[in-house]
Design an enzyme around this catalytic site. Structure first.
Site, PDB file in Angstrom:
ATOM      1  N   GLU A 265       4.932 -34.187 -24.975  1.00 34.78           N
ATOM      2  CA  GLU A 265       5.163 -35.623 -25.145  1.00 34.78           C
ATOM      3  C   GLU A 265       4.374 -36.328 -24.049  1.00 34.78           C
ATOM      4  OE1 GLU A 265       8.790 -38.870 -25.315  1.00 34.78           O
ATOM      5  OE2 GLU A 265       8.534 -37.547 -23.614  1.00 34.78           O
ATOM      6  N   HIS A 329      13.682 -39.974 -32.265  1.00 33.96           N
ATOM      7  CA  HIS A 329      14.955 -40.440 -31.718  1.00 33.96           C
ATOM      8  C   HIS A 329      14.778 -41.571 -30.706  1.00 33.96           C
ATOM      9  CE1 HIS A 329      13.285 -37.800 -28.784  1.00 33.96           C
ATOM     10  NE2 HIS A 329      14.170 -38.192 -27.890  1.00 33.96           N
TER      11      HIS A 329
END
Ligand code: TEU
Ligand code: CA
Length: 561
Positions: A265, A329
């Site tokens: 990420e 999310h």
């Protein structure tokens, strides 16, 4: 692996064939997925119970958000024991059963690993904060106050106005790039790195097949701790010197000894920076997520999106791989943020899916996306759960903003938009729990739910199954070269994927209005057969120069003549 022989020796956009490049990943935010014991929180047994559903989608990987022991300040991203399972998630036996049951169905498990910080309840931090000369003091980032007693620098945290927290006991500040309960580890300390590699091996030895590496761009801290000209531009927290040394070491110590897929990420990655993480020659990661869309493009901007895709495809072509996603999310549901979740919800959800699965890269599906779940609006801040949402709300209100106004501003991009319970049925609590859910379900579960989608042959769900199945049959979707042929058209996105003699044209009308696309040479006048489309009656295109498109129409065409 799909039809390997046709790829031999061919230069393709994803480079050499490998099993992981052909994957589709389904993200399970387990605390909102399925609750089996009525405590209102999803759990690992809930994932086990729904494995057949997940397998029915045709995906390869399940990415599970962190399920390690955690006080839950940031929904599990604040870990207090890397070797234990959070009691609300289940037990180690549940996890082992989940891995075994997934494998039995041909599904792989991707764990979400938090390397940048621990919980402030982690024994390492408790030791570290206990005294200035504790052996673990240097495991975290401690600094003296500024001469005026204030924080060492003006840096912000992702969630709070300052990334520094004063600790009375020892009279210094510790750094937290995220919540106050998430102190940053000091990766410059070799003992920290050794501990983290040991932890990674522990989980990989349990049969985990993939790793999603959290907040990776933040591991290395700035060389000098001085005020930023613009504290709001938090790029100073990322891409600091030393980062790639850590990743190469991590690869040597861990990754290369396992047949796995890693995805980093990577906040603030440009294509040039991104390549440093995934260039196959450099031996760091298999793939990455960049955030030029999710963090930096608040609402749909077709021209900008096309430019982003072109630049990444060019930079990575034949050298490295990225993940394709529009939500997770942390980011509002794609059909609400980037599509039309009202009168064109179904067509729009299918269009966005078609795009994510036909652009170069590894497609990610976030739970509920496959039934076209939408974002949510709660009337009261008390219904929100996210630490980032709450902290920003407090900051705005403290600065004098009208509370209702602050809520209105923050709601559209709140992370809770995508954290409401998975909508299994129209029943109580969307069929997610028999207890009191930890976060309120979206009231539209009366209409949008898995049961209804299963029963409707034209549902978003059935479309996802077809789309994902295509990837298994057609290597062009994975390895095909990519060319954008729609220029700066603000509504129509059209591109070609090409592998050997196979030529596919993807045409997307991202608009509430009808439109058309004029085929450029050499595609004008050719015959094309529909592979898949989101309107039932998409017919063959014969000797056409223009393709007419309905609102949110998506077409995958195969050039046959
Ligand atoms: O997110 C990192 C983060 O800062 C995201 O909010 C951001 O939108 C983007 O993804 C990176 O620029 C990760 C987790 O996904 C998030 O849930 C955690 O809260 C955070 O790390 C801290 O662990
Ligand atoms: Ca539960």
């Amino acid at each position: 692996m799909i039809q390997r022989e046709i790829m031999t020796g061919e230069e393709t956009i994803l480079g050499r064939p490998a099993w992981w490049k052909e994957s589709v990943v389904y993200q399970v935010y387990w605390r909102s997925f399925f609750d089996t014991n009525g405590d209102g929180i999803g759990d690992l047994r809930g994932v086990i119970e729904k494995l057949d559903y997940i397998r029915s989608l045709g995906v390869d990987f399940i990415w599970l958000n962190p399920f390690n022991a955690s006080p839950g300040v940031d929904n599990g991203y604040d870990i207090s024991d890397y070797y234990a399972i959070a009691p609300e998630a289940g037990t180690m036996a549940d996890f082992e059963e989940l891995v075994a049951e997934a494998h039995r169905r041909g599904l792989k498990i991707m764990m979400d690993i938090v390397l940048n910080h621990t919980s402030d309840r982690h024994p390492w931090f408790l030791e570290s904060r206990s005294s200035r000369d504790n052996p673990k003091r240097d495991w975290y980032i401690w600094r003296d106050p500024a001469p005026d007693g204030g924080p060492p620098t003006n840096w912000r945290s992702y969630f709070h106005p300052s990334c520094w927290r004063f600790d009375e006991a020892t009279g210094q500040y510790y750094m937290h790039s995220f919540a106050i309960g998430q102190p940053d580890l000091n990766w410059a300390n070799p003992e920290v790195r050794r501990e983290m590699y040991r932890m990674l091996r522990f989980w990989l030895d349990k049969g985990v097949d993939g790793l999603r590496l959290d907040a990776l761009a933040l591991l290395a801290k700035p060389k000098t701790f001085t005020d930023a000209a613009d504290p709001y531009d938090i790029r100073y927290l990322t891409h600091n010197p030393g980062l790639h040394d850590y990743l190469q070491e991590m690869n040597r110590e861990v990754f290369r000894h396992y047949d796995i897929m890693t995805v980093g990420e990577v906040a603030f990655a440009t294509p040039e920076k991104g390549l440093l993480f995934v260039d196959e020659e450099r031996k760091e990661l298999h793939s990455l997520f960049h955030f030029e869309v999710a963090d930096e493009m608040p609402s749909w901007d077709m021209v900008r999106f096309k430019r982003i895709q072109r630049r990444w495809a060019e930079a990575l072509s034949g050298r490295g791989v990225m993940g394709q996603f529009l939500n997770n999310h942390d980011h509002t549901r794609q059909v609400s943020r980037y599509g039309n979740d009202r009168e064109f919800r179904v067509q729009s959800a299918k269009l966005l899916a078609t795009m994510v699965h036909t652009l170069p890269g590894i497609p990610y599906v976030y739970q509920g996306e496959e039934i076209g779940m939408t974002g949510v609006r709660f009337d009261s801040i008390d219904d929100y759960r996210d630490v980032m949402m709450k902290s920003r709300y407090e900051e705005l209100v403290a600065a004098g903003r009208d509370p209702a106004d602050a809520l209105r501003e923050l709601a559209p991009l709140s992370r809770d938009n995508s954290r409401t319970p998975m909508q299994w049925s129209a029943g109580p609590n969307a069929g997610f729990t028999t207890g009191t859910p930890w976060i309120r379900p979206n009231p539209n579960h009366a209409v949008i739910n898995v049961e209804a989608a299963e029963a409707d042959p034209d549902s978003v769900l059935h479309y996802y199954r077809k789309l994902i199945a295509l990837r298994k049959e057609h290597p062009v979707m994975v390895y095909g070269d990519f060319e954008d042929i729609s220029g700066d058209d603000p509504h129509v996105y059209a591109y070609v994927r090409k592998l050997g003699d196979t030529v596919w044209l993807v045409v997307l009308n991202h608009s509430d209005q009808s439109g058309s696309f004029t085929l450029p040479a050499p595609y004008a006048g050719r015959t094309m057969k529909p592979v898949l489309g989101n309107y039932a009656d998409a017919g063959e295109v014969t000797h056409a120069h223009t393709i007419r498109l309905r609102p949110h129409e998506a077409l995958i065409l195969h050039c046959v003549g």
